[in-house]
Design a protein around this motif. Sequence first.
Motif, mmCIF file in Angstrom:
data_model
loop_
_atom_site.group_PDB
_atom_site.id
_atom_site.type_symbol
_atom_site.label_atom_id
_atom_site.label_comp_id
_atom_site.label_asym_id
_atom_site.label_seq_id
_atom_site.Cartn_x
_atom_site.Cartn_y
_atom_site.Cartn_z
ATOM 1 N N GLU A 1 95.295 2.933 -21.609
ATOM 2 C CA GLU A 1 94.364 3.376 -22.430
ATOM 3 C C GLU A 1 93.128 3.987 -21.612
ATOM 4 O O GLU A 1 92.446 5.182 -21.963
ATOM 5 C CB GLU A 1 93.551 2.180 -22.951
ATOM 6 N N LEU A 2 92.911 3.510 -20.422
ATOM 7 C CA LEU A 2 92.075 4.085 -19.151
ATOM 8 C C LEU A 2 92.397 5.493 -19.035
ATOM 9 O O LEU A 2 91.552 6.451 -18.924
ATOM 10 C CB LEU A 2 91.770 3.383 -18.132
ATOM 11 N N ALA A 3 93.784 5.829 -18.760
ATOM 12 C CA ALA A 3 94.273 7.166 -18.476
ATOM 13 C C ALA A 3 93.941 8.358 -19.566
ATOM 14 O O ALA A 3 93.444 9.242 -19.376
ATOM 15 C CB ALA A 3 95.588 7.308 -18.089
ATOM 16 N N GLU A 4 94.203 7.612 -21.024
ATOM 17 C CA GLU A 4 94.020 8.580 -21.895
ATOM 18 C C GLU A 4 92.452 8.832 -22.097
ATOM 19 O O GLU A 4 92.149 10.010 -22.503
ATOM 20 C CB GLU A 4 94.445 8.068 -23.237
ATOM 21 N N TYR A 5 91.642 7.815 -21.722
ATOM 22 C CA TYR A 5 90.209 7.972 -21.939
ATOM 23 C C TYR A 5 89.586 9.017 -21.139
ATOM 24 O O TYR A 5 88.878 10.148 -21.198
ATOM 25 C CB TYR A 5 89.495 6.666 -21.870
#
Length: 120
Positions: free
Chosen positions: A50-54
């Motif tokens: 999720e952090l990478a996508e953000y």
Amino acid sequence: MVFSGYTESATLDTLFPPPAPPADLPTDVIDSLDNYSPELLRHVASYAEELAEYREREARLAKAEDEDEIEERPDDLPDDVPSKATITIKEINDNRYYYWQWREGNRIKSTYKSPVNPDE
């Protein structure tokens, strides 16, 4: 005891070796992860994804903002969504959805667009 041709003298690490970490992963991260339970590792993996996508989304939005090009407004763009918005895909409960996303100051705003066609 015999497991698929192996004697009991074979260790589980021989039969099922642990995965090798990526070469570019910092040692302190590897050491921390080695001490985590399987449940916590799954939480870390989910959070990291999720952090990478953000961060990728933030970079795309910042780049689009920097380009300052006024593009033709898409026909399906709602009135309350600015023309600089981009389409992203979010996965919620194993279902994928399109969302319009754009930046307003330091915040990222999003509006639901439609479900992702499973044939895509």
